[in-house]
Motif scaffolding. Structure first.
Motif, short mmCIF file in Angstrom:
data_model
loop_
_atom_site.label_atom_id
_atom_site.label_comp_id
_atom_site.label_asym_id
_atom_site.label_seq_id
_atom_site.Cartn_x
_atom_site.Cartn_y
_atom_site.Cartn_z
N SER A 185 4.38 64.98 9.60
CA SER A 185 5.20 65.69 10.58
C SER A 185 5.09 65.04 11.96
O SER A 185 6.05 65.04 12.74
N ILE A 186 3.91 64.48 12.28
CA ILE A 186 3.76 63.75 13.54
C ILE A 186 4.67 62.53 13.54
O ILE A 186 5.36 62.23 14.53
N ILE A 187 4.68 61.80 12.43
CA ILE A 187 5.53 60.61 12.32
C ILE A 187 7.01 60.99 12.40
O ILE A 187 7.79 60.35 13.12
N VAL A 188 7.39 62.06 11.68
CA VAL A 188 8.79 62.51 11.70
C VAL A 188 9.19 62.93 13.11
O VAL A 188 10.29 62.58 13.59
N SER A 189 8.32 63.67 13.79
CA SER A 189 8.63 64.12 15.16
C SER A 189 8.79 62.93 16.10
O SER A 189 9.69 62.92 16.95
N THR A 190 7.93 61.93 15.95
CA THR A 190 7.99 60.75 16.82
C THR A 190 9.28 59.96 16.59
O THR A 190 10.00 59.63 17.54
N VAL A 191 9.58 59.68 15.33
CA VAL A 191 10.78 58.90 15.01
C VAL A 191 12.04 59.65 15.44
O VAL A 191 12.96 59.07 16.05
N LYS A 249 -2.29 69.28 2.86
CA LYS A 249 -2.03 69.89 4.17
C LYS A 249 -2.24 68.85 5.27
O LYS A 249 -1.46 68.77 6.23
N GLY A 250 -3.28 68.04 5.12
CA GLY A 250 -3.52 66.97 6.09
C GLY A 250 -2.41 65.94 6.08
O GLY A 250 -1.97 65.47 7.13
N PHE A 251 -1.96 65.56 4.88
CA PHE A 251 -0.83 64.63 4.77
C PHE A 251 0.41 65.22 5.44
O PHE A 251 1.15 64.52 6.13
N ALA A 252 0.65 66.51 5.21
CA ALA A 252 1.84 67.15 5.79
C ALA A 252 1.81 67.09 7.31
O ALA A 252 2.82 66.79 7.96
N GLN A 279 8.83 72.09 7.90
CA GLN A 279 8.57 73.24 8.77
C GLN A 279 7.86 72.83 10.05
O GLN A 279 8.23 73.23 11.15
N ASN A 280 6.82 72.00 9.92
CA ASN A 280 6.05 71.58 11.09
C ASN A 280 6.90 70.79 12.08
O ASN A 280 6.86 71.03 13.29
N ALA A 281 7.65 69.83 11.57
CA ALA A 281 8.44 68.97 12.45
C ALA A 281 9.66 69.68 13.01
O ALA A 281 9.97 69.55 14.19
N HIS A 313 10.12 56.86 24.22
CA HIS A 313 9.70 55.47 24.09
C HIS A 313 8.30 55.41 23.47
O HIS A 313 7.36 56.03 23.96
N VAL A 314 8.19 54.66 22.38
CA VAL A 314 6.90 54.50 21.69
C VAL A 314 6.37 53.11 21.99
O VAL A 314 7.01 52.10 21.69
N ASP A 315 5.17 53.05 22.61
CA ASP A 315 4.55 51.76 22.87
C ASP A 315 3.26 51.63 22.06
O ASP A 315 2.91 52.51 21.27
N LEU A 316 2.56 50.53 22.27
CA LEU A 316 1.37 50.23 21.48
C LEU A 316 0.27 51.27 21.69
O LEU A 316 -0.41 51.68 20.74
N LEU A 317 0.09 51.72 22.94
CA LEU A 317 -0.97 52.67 23.24
C LEU A 317 -0.71 54.02 22.58
O LEU A 317 -1.63 54.64 22.02
N PHE A 318 0.53 54.48 22.63
CA PHE A 318 0.87 55.74 21.98
C PHE A 318 0.68 55.62 20.47
O PHE A 318 0.16 56.54 19.82
N THR A 319 1.09 54.49 19.91
CA THR A 319 0.93 54.27 18.47
C THR A 319 -0.54 54.30 18.07
O THR A 319 -0.90 54.89 17.04
N LEU A 320 -1.39 53.70 18.89
CA LEU A 320 -2.83 53.70 18.61
C LEU A 320 -3.39 55.12 18.65
O LEU A 320 -4.12 55.53 17.73
N GLY A 321 -3.05 55.87 19.69
CA GLY A 321 -3.55 57.24 19.81
C GLY A 321 -3.06 58.13 18.68
O GLY A 321 -3.85 58.88 18.08
N ALA A 322 -1.76 58.05 18.38
CA ALA A 322 -1.20 58.86 17.29
C ALA A 322 -1.81 58.46 15.95
O ALA A 322 -2.07 59.32 15.10
N GLY A 323 -2.06 57.15 15.77
CA GLY A 323 -2.68 56.70 14.53
C GLY A 323 -4.07 57.25 14.34
O GLY A 323 -4.46 57.65 13.23
N LEU A 324 -4.85 57.30 15.41
CA LEU A 324 -6.19 57.88 15.34
C LEU A 324 -6.13 59.37 15.00
O LEU A 324 -6.95 59.87 14.22
#
Length: 363
Positions: free
Chosen positions: A292-298, A285-288, A30-32, A307-318
């Motif tokens: 959903s962030i990972i699914v949306s990005t991929v 809920k947190g996992f979901a 639903q979220n993605a 385009h996913v670079d190192l800086l975006f990956t770091l920010g999204a990971g945080l």
């Protein structure tokens, strides 16, 4: 007899575990899907539907759904159903009017979501939109006098840092999705829309939670009241922003099966979350949200050339880490006299209190 009871308990645990994982999958989808589908239909070539009319249609569908649920709860008794609505909406009109404030803000928020997703990459919006957790937490502390643990304060700091990194990366690279012409979108406009949407979501959600706690009315009834105001305010916004164009082309102009899918997703998404959270918990809920962030990005990489670079990956990971940390349960301090009794309980969840407000789950 004891063996039979043990089998029943074991079966119940397996069922609950299955329902939790089903809830997790439903929340992720639903979220993605909502964000990706809005982004897709808003970037297709040709004439686009009126977003203001889509907001109104979603409110109408939500009201109709809640009315059907209330009627079913009254076992189809029309008289009891009408009496309930008259007493709750007309007789207790002061309670009804209180919902005009969050309804106005939710209507604004729903319109801003379309603006933001139309101007931001789906993955960037998904990450930035998690700022609603920060605004909700702050308003909860100010308006509901709730307290945050040290872990939750740390998670909010990580959340803000992660979103800031994503925004710096996007501002520095000025990358555009391959499917969209630079002339058709404004990054600044989309960023302002998502920030205002997060602020409005936090305030309206906490305000709505405060009303729910001070009333015995069901969530379905409250959503009917919200939907009535939302429909009226949505119609006013549509007249103000797109009145002439809607009068010329029609309310349903540009509606395709995909657009209807977006509207149904938006209308039933909030109600669906409220139902599945009954079987899930805040950690799931947190996992979901994180998944959903990972699914949306991929998916954005394949659909929109994101385009996913190192800086975006770091920010999204945080941000993902912050969402998970914030949803962790907070231990409740027990009096010494109850400590030994509590320690003998085999269900740890009964000694833990999750902070995540209902307001994060409402919209």
């Amino acid at each position: 007899m004891a063996a039979r009871m043990q089998c029943i308990v074991t079966g119940s645990r397996h069922t609950n575990r299955r329902l939790k994982y089903i809830s997790l999958a439903v929340l992720v989808i639903q979220n993605a899907s909502l964000i990706l589908s809005i982004r897709y239909v808003r970037t297709l070539p040709g004439d686009h539907f009126f977003t203001t009319s889509a907001v109104v249609m979603a409110e109408i569908l939500k009201v109709l759904t809640c009315l059907i649920i209330l009627l079913a709860q009254r076992r189809g008794n029309i008289r009891a159903f009408v009496t309930l609505l008259y007493d709750s909406i007309v007789v207790q009109y002061r309670d009804t009017l209180k919902l005009s404030v969050p309804s106005l803000i939710y209507t604004l928020q729903n319109n801003l979501q379309y603006v933001a997703i139309s101007n931001l990459p789906a993955a960037t919006f998904q990450v930035t939109y998690q700022l609603k957790i920060l605004t909700t937490a702050l308003f909860s502390v100010l308006m509901l006098r709730k307290s945050l643990s040290r872990v939750q304060w740390l998670s909010l700091l990580l959340l803000f840092t992660g979103v800031a990194i994503v925004q710096v990366e996007q501002d520095g690279s000025k990358q555009k999705e391959a499917a969209v012409s630079p002339a058709t979108q404004s990054y600044v406009k989309g960023l302002l829309a998502v920030v205002v949407s997060c602020l409005s979501s936090g305030f309206a959600g906490v305000y709505f939670e405060k009303i729910l706690k001070g009333s015995s009315a069901s969530v379905w009834l409250r959503n009917v009241q919200l939907g009535i105001f939302g429909t009226l305010l949505g119609l006013l916004g549509m007249w103000w922003n797109d009145g002439a164009a809607v009068a010329e082309k029609g309310f349903l102009f540009g509606y395709t099966p995909m657009v209807w899918g977006v509207i149904f997703n938006q209308a039933f998404g909030g109600l669906l979350v409220a139902v599945v959270v009954k079987y899930a918990d805040n950690i799931l809920k947190g996992f979901a949200t994180s998944f959903s962030i990972i699914v949306s990005t991929v998916t954005s990489v394949y659909l929109f050339g994101f385009h996913v670079d190192l800086l975006f990956t770091l920010g999204a990971g945080l941000v993902i880490a912050a969402v998970y940390m914030y949803s962790l349960p907070k231990a409740v301090a027990l009096p010494p006299s109850l400590g030994s009794a509590a320690s003998s309980c085999s269900h740890g969840d009964s000694r833990m209190e999750a902070f995540l407000p209902k307001s994060v789950l409402v919209k």
